[in-house]
Design an enzyme around this catalytic site. Structure first.
Site, PDB file in Angstrom:
ATOM      1  N   CYS A  52       0.873  -1.180   0.000  1.00 51.43           N
ATOM      2  CA  CYS A  52       0.000   0.000   0.000  1.00 51.43           C
ATOM      3  C   CYS A  52       0.900   1.217   0.000  1.00 51.43           C
ATOM      4  CB  CYS A  52      -0.907  -0.011   1.222  1.00 51.43           C
ATOM      5  SG  CYS A  52      -1.891   1.505   1.391  1.00 51.43           S
ATOM      6  N   CYS A  87      -5.291   6.675  -2.834  1.00 53.03           N
ATOM      7  CA  CYS A  87      -4.637   5.390  -3.085  1.00 53.03           C
ATOM      8  C   CYS A  87      -3.289   5.661  -3.734  1.00 53.03           C
ATOM      9  CB  CYS A  87      -5.500   4.506  -3.980  1.00 53.03           C
ATOM     10  SG  CYS A  87      -4.726   2.914  -4.371  1.00 53.03           S
TER      11      CYS A  87
END
Length: 283
Positions: free
Chosen positions: A74, A213
């Site tokens: 991530c 994101c």
């Protein structure tokens, strides 16, 4: 158990230090499902666990989505965990983080601003259209790292004014599109200026839109750089949680390096007392 809650441009995470807690790895998926539930527990997009390195890095980052599934990596989480590592003396201003998708290097710019080198694009399909309910949508497909973090990159005109529910339903259908072997995070984007992009990401594992994101922004800029539509240098990507910046070094027909820069925020530090957590073996 002690925890930190952090966010990077609105992408929020719980951080546990397993160098101190010594929890067995099998408990983390269930912990993520309980602790990330916003109305019943602390709430977050994902759970990050700092653990002992096995590949020569400063430490290992384990990432679990809010539904308990394993995330390969991530981007915003890695930026946050680099700050966690620096502020807890696990590494210096430049650090090496082991992730499931490969080694990630991080750099402290200032107290809140952190920059990481994202996993390199390992799969790029610039022309990979999808057909949803009889409508054909232009789409590109990107994987970062190995095993790859899958991303669909979809242009969407009038993104800011788009109906939230319609966009969510489209994102859900593309996320599960049969041609994507592992499913995909779905990144809707619109170019709104020179090296300026607006983006919304429907995240796999969260199964909804998130405020930002990091790997998604890297995937969008990868596609647009290869298409010659952005410069690849300090490309600004605005998302509901704030602005991220991407540098993509193009060498002929591929991206040789990909960097993500953005803010971090330590929201709170505390002790987990959630009585709905499942029993932990040996404790």
């Amino acid at each position: 158990m002690k925890f930190w809650k952090m966010n990077g441009a609105g992408n929020d995470f719980l951080v546990l230090n397993n160098l101190e807690a010594h929890l067995p790895a099998q408990v983390f998926p269930a912990m993520a499902r309980v602790l990330c539930e916003r109305h019943l527990s602390i709430g977050a997009d994902g759970l990050m666990v700092v653990d002992a390195p096995t590949q020569g890095g400063d430490y290992k980052m384990l990432f679990f989505n809010s539904d308990g599934s394993v995330g390969e990596m991530c981007g915003n989480g890695a930026r946050c965990i680099c700050r966690y590592g620096y502020e807890n003396g696990l590494a210096g201003e430049t650090q090496t983080v082991e992730t499931t998708a490969g080694i990630v290097t991080g750099q402290r710019i200032d107290q809140r601003l952190y920059r990481i080198r994202l996993n390199d694009p390992t799969t790029v399909k610039l022309d990979s259209p999808v057909e949803i309910d009889g409508v054909r949508y232009p789409c590109s497909y990107v994987e970062l790292g190995d095993p790859g973090i899958p991303h669909a990159v979809v242009p969407y005109r009038g993104l800011q004014e788009a109906d939230e529910n319609e966009l969510r339903e489209l994102g859900r259908k593309i996320r599960w599109y049969a041609d994507f072997p592992k499913g995909a995070n779905v990144n809707f984007y619109e170019i709104i200026g020179e090296d300026l992009i607006r983006e919304r990401t429907f995240e796999r594992g969260v199964e909804d839109f998130t405020y930002a994101c990091g790997t998604g922004t890297g995937s969008v800029v990868t596609v647009l750089t290869l298409q010659g539509r952005v410069s690849g240098k300090d490309v600004r990507v605005t998302m509901p949680g704030g602005e991220l910046r991407i540098d993509a070094e193009r060498v002929y027909s591929h991206i040789a390096s990909l960097y993500l820069t953005g803010p971090t925020n330590i929201v709170c530090k505390g002790e987990i007392t959630d009585e709905d957590l499942p029993p932990i073996p040996g404790m």
